[in-house]
Design an enzyme around this catalytic site. Structure first.
Site, short mmCIF file in Angstrom:
data_model
loop_
_atom_site.label_atom_id
_atom_site.label_comp_id
_atom_site.label_asym_id
_atom_site.label_seq_id
_atom_site.Cartn_x
_atom_site.Cartn_y
_atom_site.Cartn_z
N SER A 62 7.25 -1.89 1.86
CA SER A 62 8.02 -0.81 2.49
C SER A 62 9.34 -1.33 3.06
CB SER A 62 7.20 -0.14 3.59
OG SER A 62 6.78 -1.06 4.57
N HIS A 97 3.48 6.61 8.62
CA HIS A 97 2.77 6.49 7.34
C HIS A 97 1.26 6.63 7.55
CE1 HIS A 97 1.79 4.21 3.43
NE2 HIS A 97 2.25 5.41 3.12
N ASP A 98 0.57 6.99 6.46
CA ASP A 98 -0.89 7.14 6.43
C ASP A 98 -1.37 8.23 7.37
OD1 ASP A 98 -1.21 5.13 4.51
OD2 ASP A 98 -1.34 3.56 6.02
N ASP A 135 6.54 -7.68 13.11
CA ASP A 135 5.11 -7.82 12.84
C ASP A 135 4.67 -9.16 13.42
OD1 ASP A 135 2.54 -8.20 11.50
OD2 ASP A 135 3.20 -6.74 10.01
N GLY A 182 5.41 -3.08 11.43
CA GLY A 182 4.38 -3.37 10.45
C GLY A 182 4.97 -3.77 9.12
N ASP A 215 4.21 1.84 10.93
CA ASP A 215 3.18 1.58 9.92
C ASP A 215 2.45 0.28 10.26
OD1 ASP A 215 1.69 2.04 7.63
OD2 ASP A 215 3.10 1.02 6.31
N HIS A 236 -3.78 0.39 12.46
CA HIS A 236 -4.20 1.78 12.46
C HIS A 236 -5.36 2.07 13.40
CE1 HIS A 236 -1.23 2.30 9.56
NE2 HIS A 236 -1.91 2.74 8.52
N ARG A 275 0.14 2.67 21.20
CA ARG A 275 1.03 1.69 21.84
C ARG A 275 2.36 1.58 21.09
NH1 ARG A 275 -2.58 -2.24 22.27
NH2 ARG A 275 -1.96 -3.24 20.33
N PHE A 302 0.80 -1.22 0.00
CA PHE A 302 0.00 0.00 0.00
C PHE A 302 0.84 1.28 0.00
CE2 PHE A 302 -2.23 -3.35 2.42
CZ PHE A 302 -3.31 -3.55 1.57
#
Length: 206
Positions: free
Chosen positions: A47, A164-165, A66, A41, A136, A139, A146, A16
């Site tokens: 990424s 990000h985002d 992750d 993430g 990242d 969300h 956290r 993404f």
């Protein structure tokens, strides 16, 4: 100079991260002070490859952490659910095989250290000051807050925090990344660098 092969692999990988934001991420990681690069993430590794392009050029590693069970938006019934990512043996999302395939296909196994753990659990074990931290992960407000609380203390003074985002307008996207961006910036511990699109970059000054 960023590794061109890994940059091309990152642009072609599933994920993404828009290409302009991915390049900005890689350039910021390349320009960061000496020290480890860490990503919270991984998903399928798009990424991660952008960060690996910087890590290889710097002669260092990128650590990506992750739990690989997917964020909330990847679960059944949500917009980004992909049934092909469900492990039929346990009935749960498992993005680890996809990450490993992405990293192997790009020839980046020498610079990527993949950790399978919840970010906050791994943060409690981490002891090396970070040069570059990319948040990242999930969300939701709870998980984003956290991630910031558990990992920001590990960022060295002079190091770079990337988020990000980040969408100031709720009509453009979820607000959890925006809120942790504002929390970091409003703390006066960071100065803002030039970002790209939804990617925000902050340098820790204290």
């Amino acid at each position: 100079m960023l590794d061109s092969d890994l940059m091309a692999a990152a642009a072609a990988a599933t994920g993404f991260m828009p290409e302009d934001e991915g390049r900005a991420l890689a350039e910021a990681a390349f320009a960061a002070p000496d020290g480890p690069i860490l990503e919270v993430g991984s998903y399928l590794g798009k990424s991660t490859l952008y960060l690996a392009a910087a890590a290889r050029a710097r002669g260092t590693k990128v650590v990506t952490v992750d739990h690989h069970r997917g964020s909330e938006e990847h679960q059944p019934g949500w917009d980004y659910h992909d049934p092909e990512l469900v492990d039929p043996a346990v009935g749960l999302i498992d993005t680890l095989p996809g990450l490993r395939a992405t990293i192997a296909a790009a020839g980046a196994e020498d610079v990527v250290v993949a950790v399978v753990a919840r970010a906050e659990d791994f943060a409690a074990l981490w002891g090396t000051p970070l040069a570059f931290l990319f948040l990242d992960g999930s969300h939701t407000d709870e998980s984003a807050q956290r991630d910031l609380a558990s990992w920001a203390p590990h960022l060295a003074v002079g190091g770079v925090l990337a988020i990000h985002d980040v969408f100031p307008d709720p009509a453009d996207g979820g607000q959890a990344p925006y809120r942790i961006y504002r929390k970091a910036l409003d703390s006066d511990a960071y100065t803002e660098l030039t970002g790209q699109g939804s990617l925000r970059l902050l340098r820790r000054r204290s």
